[in-house]
Design an enzyme around this catalytic site. Sequence first.
Site, PDB file in Angstrom:
ATOM      1  N   GLU A  78       0.819  -1.220   0.000  1.00  0.00           N
ATOM      2  CA  GLU A  78       0.000   0.000   0.000  1.00  0.00           C
ATOM      3  C   GLU A  78       0.856   1.276   0.000  1.00  0.00           C
ATOM      4  O   GLU A  78       0.557   2.221   0.721  1.00  0.00           O
ATOM      5  CB  GLU A  78      -0.963  -0.011   1.199  1.00  0.00           C
ATOM      6  N   GLU A 117      -6.759  -7.816  -1.158  1.00  0.00           N
ATOM      7  CA  GLU A 117      -7.362  -7.858   0.178  1.00  0.00           C
ATOM      8  C   GLU A 117      -8.843  -7.560   0.057  1.00  0.00           C
ATOM      9  O   GLU A 117      -9.242  -6.411  -0.161  1.00  0.00           O
ATOM     10  CB  GLU A 117      -6.705  -6.842   1.118  1.00  0.00           C
TER      11      GLU A 117
END
Length: 629
Positions: free
Chosen positions: A201, A277
């Site tokens: 991320e 995710e």
Amino acid sequence: MTTWTLRRRPGRTLGFLLLVVLSFLVLRRLDWSTLIPLWLRHRKLGLQAKGQNFMLEDSIFWIFGGSIHYFRVPKEYWRDRLLKMKACGLNTLTTYVPWNLHEPERGKFDFSGNLDLEAFVLLAAEIGLWVILRPGPYICSEVDLGGLPSWLLQDSGMKLRTTYKGFTEAVDLYFDHLMSRVVPLQYKHGGPVIAVQVENEYGSYNKDPAYMPYIKKALEDRGIIELLLTSDNKDGLQKGVVHGVLATINLQSQQELQLLSTFLFSVQGIQPKMVMEYWTGWFDSWGGPHNILDSSEVLETVSAIIDSGSSINLYMFHGGTNFGFINGAMHFHEYKSDVTSYDYDAVLTEAGDYTAKYSKLRDFFGSVSGIPLPPPPDLLPKMSYEPVTPSYYLSLWDALKYMEEPIKSEKPINMENLPVNNGNGQAFGYILYETTISSSGILSGLVCDRGQVGVSFLNSWDSVVTRPYGYTVLRILVENRGRVNYGNNIDNQRKGLIGNLYLDNSPLKNFRIYSLDMKKSFFQRFDMDKWSTVPEAPAFPAFFLGGLSVGLSPADTFLKLEGWEKGVVFINGQNLGRYWNIGPQETLYLPGAWLDKGINQVIIFEETMAGPLVQSTDIPYLGRNQYIN
């Protein structure tokens, strides 16, 4: 002895040259493929991104993944959890790799016991699961400092997650060691690892455009040859794309799916889609609610993701536990530390039991795959034991005399810069500051995260007012409740007293500082003759000692500390984690694998108020019943 030379032996030289020529002719005709082991001959291409599909060798491949973090699950239960994953219809395991746990001191690596990454990956292969590895170096994962070692913060100019020299030098040394373990586990070398994630991320952080290319090169230079991926949420996807690396997305809603899929198409064209995710629940913070996500909503979203042509990874399939002090924290408008349980309202509970999500998803993935699934393993037994009544007591102040000599310093020193652990500072636990004062007054300073002066508490990040009422010895016990694991302020996660401590605006001097990391070795100095019976009015903070009686078949249980306020529980030297009566977590998971037949040592460190006993139950109190969620 005669010396042999080419000049003196021309006949031998000619014979040697003829042998070389003949060998070359023979080898040209040799089928080299026969020298490659049979089980490796078909492993040439690995996982590839071709058009809109993933291909594993020459076959279209759908990634049906689930996340389990080996460091959050007792090693004895890895097989149970992975078999349950396989029985749910998933084909791929994903896991993070926590740098801070694997390199607790510079150059000192730990891949033993619960941190045996290779054993975990090979076990997945044995069970029939592929693996996507997420080695960071930053992993977020609701782990202290996002999995970065706290000793990095000894450098006052440290710039984490950038190409700052002090950071990249540490990453290089860590990757040198880690990748030597990972490389043989790759698909093309016969292992189960089909893809590797580049950092985590980073688009949401995005402080250095040279950083992600550096991490990509660092992986490739050390022998990573499988498909590379990035992973970003809606806040970072636009800035997280890296040339030559397949971008994937993180989300929880169907609305985000359409938005992010459209953006991915605009930046990388026709490529396989993957939700790296899909959040099956969420983590909890102390003092907040227990987060839940309805199982029907989970099924609808998973179905929509697959129908859109995207592969998926369930984060989390099984969350496990933040054993010890490894939990992270968030700090946006206010600081909030994560609870010990990483139940996450996931597909399996914290103790590995089935949920409604499991049943629905198993039916779904079974129908998608079209092949019979293996039967789900039986549940591990749970048990309620007789309550533990602490028999012995040792106040923290009495315990100080059995510890190593305190560190003496003119000014307070933060945890990370304490001269302990071979110069690596203190990573976790508590730290005690002691100095002498001659009068009462207004006390102020920056405390991270929570400090105790007598019965008063200093809240993190705030100046604090208290009056010592003329005591000559001032003691401040500070707890590291967890370093922030996500956001832009990770460079500022030093713990303890930060800077000077003031009394009526005058800086205090001459501190004695005790490192209270509460590792196993910490308690070894407290022999039985150091303990006394529990008094009617104990002084706090204090340690309490008791015994948990277990029969012939130790089983999982959950400890319930009614009447206790805030502290930590240790069983046979294992740190189960923190408890706190503000909730939402009301019990601590105790794996049966960590219990022995007979009497098991229980030590409770309590900060302010002790209850009469510690109960155990076969059902956790976390806002859901593990059998019928």
